[in-house]
Write an enzyme that holds these catalytic residues in place. Sequence first.
Site, PDB file in Angstrom:
ATOM      1  N   ASP A   1       0.809  -1.222   0.000  1.00 44.66           N
ATOM      2  CA  ASP A   1       0.000   0.000   0.000  1.00 44.66           C
ATOM      3  C   ASP A   1       0.844   1.274   0.000  1.00 44.66           C
ATOM      4  O   ASP A   1       0.336   2.351  -0.330  1.00 44.66           O
ATOM      5  CB  ASP A   1      -0.928   0.032   1.210  1.00 44.66           C
TER       6      ASP A   1
ATOM      7  N   MET B   1      -5.771  -3.264  -5.064  1.00 40.59           N
ATOM      8  CA  MET B   1      -5.700  -3.245  -3.603  1.00 40.59           C
ATOM      9  C   MET B   1      -5.356  -1.843  -3.099  1.00 40.59           C
ATOM     10  O   MET B   1      -4.618  -1.103  -3.741  1.00 40.59           O
ATOM     11  CB  MET B   1      -4.676  -4.252  -3.096  1.00 40.59           C
TER      12      MET B   1
ATOM     13  N   GLU C   1      -9.738  -0.370  -4.079  1.00 40.79           N
ATOM     14  CA  GLU C   1     -10.808  -1.070  -3.370  1.00 40.79           C
ATOM     15  C   GLU C   1     -11.454  -0.183  -2.294  1.00 40.79           C
ATOM     16  O   GLU C   1     -12.600  -0.393  -1.916  1.00 40.79           O
ATOM     17  CB  GLU C   1     -10.282  -2.360  -2.742  1.00 40.79           C
TER      18      GLU C   1
ATOM     19  N   ARG D   1     -17.440  -4.938 -17.421  1.00 47.61           N
ATOM     20  CA  ARG D   1     -16.901  -6.118 -16.743  1.00 47.61           C
ATOM     21  C   ARG D   1     -15.988  -5.650 -15.608  1.00 47.61           C
ATOM     22  O   ARG D   1     -15.343  -4.607 -15.709  1.00 47.61           O
ATOM     23  CB  ARG D   1     -16.093  -7.008 -17.684  1.00 47.61           C
TER      24      ARG D   1
END
Length: 359
Positions: free
Chosen positions: A136, A178, A231, A275
């Site tokens: 991160d 992420m 996310e 998608r």
Amino acid sequence: MKIGVLTSGGDCPALNAVLRGLGKYVCENIPKAEIIGIPDGYGGLIEGEGRVMKKSDFSGILNIGGTILGTSRQPFKKMNVTTEDDPVSKAEKMKENYKKMKLDCLVTLGGAGTHKSAALLSELGLNVIGLPKTIDNDIYGTDFTFGFHSAVDVATECIDRIHTTAASHGRTMLVEIMGNKVGWLTLYAGIAGGADIILLPELPFDVDRVTKKISERAKEGKAFSIIAVAEGAMTEEEALMKKKERIAKREESGYTTVTEYLAKQIAEKVGVDTRTVVPGHLQRGGAPSPYDRLISTQVGSYAGYLIKQGIFGVTVAISGDTVTHNRLKDIAGKTKFVPVNHPLIKAARDIGVSFGVKR
């Protein structure tokens, strides 16, 4: 001298590379020192487990992902908790076992939670050195964390591959990257992968601005669009809510992630085929990138240098081309967010990338 070392929290590329850098420095520069490998993160220290590591343990692991010591998560908020059945807190157990194992210092490889626990142990009188690990890149006080650039490579390749299938079918593809609290990984991979829209937790977005960008691309004859979504990204409306309220609202709407919600909104409002793609833990796995191997060797060996100099209560940091250190108490509990005026955001906007917000 006995040096304890553990890897804590989520795994990521370059943990072994850092262990190698530390181990080789100690073997070459601190005569008669022993490195005690503690298994499964803080869990191993809580149980008083450890083994003497040999010089050969640090050979052949530079390019191997994961961690040879194993890891686990031990939430910081439970470190000082006691119960009738267990009147000794985890923090006190670690302090006791540190002394029983006759450790002279402890090196912890981990992210935000690991650093908070390391700072706590330092306050309890243990000699601790932290090493900043996380894909991160959210550890305060360091330019980069090891594992971040490897994850950028994986996430970028995913976006690269999505381009061809999106173009072939004329679809809008949303790639969920992420990053629950910060958007560093999404920002870097989104720009490197040529995403048309990048959505970050630090910049709550307006759905209409996202759909407008896709409609404008369609009018320009561009049949597909690529969206890189962190996310932890959220709409402007969700940003005004508490986390529990946000989760409840999403469940009521029939979706669990912002990516799913946005894909549905785009399909309904723009009338295009959408998608979603979630690389997930692929971003944390595999071999570290060459860059990560370089900085891991630097930070690992620098930790050895700090041990030799008797400098503790600190965490290693990268500042430009220099490896340095910060006090644990100065960085523990702080998060390094993406600044809304970051040069990369400006550069992306200047070439037409949308962040779903008003400029």
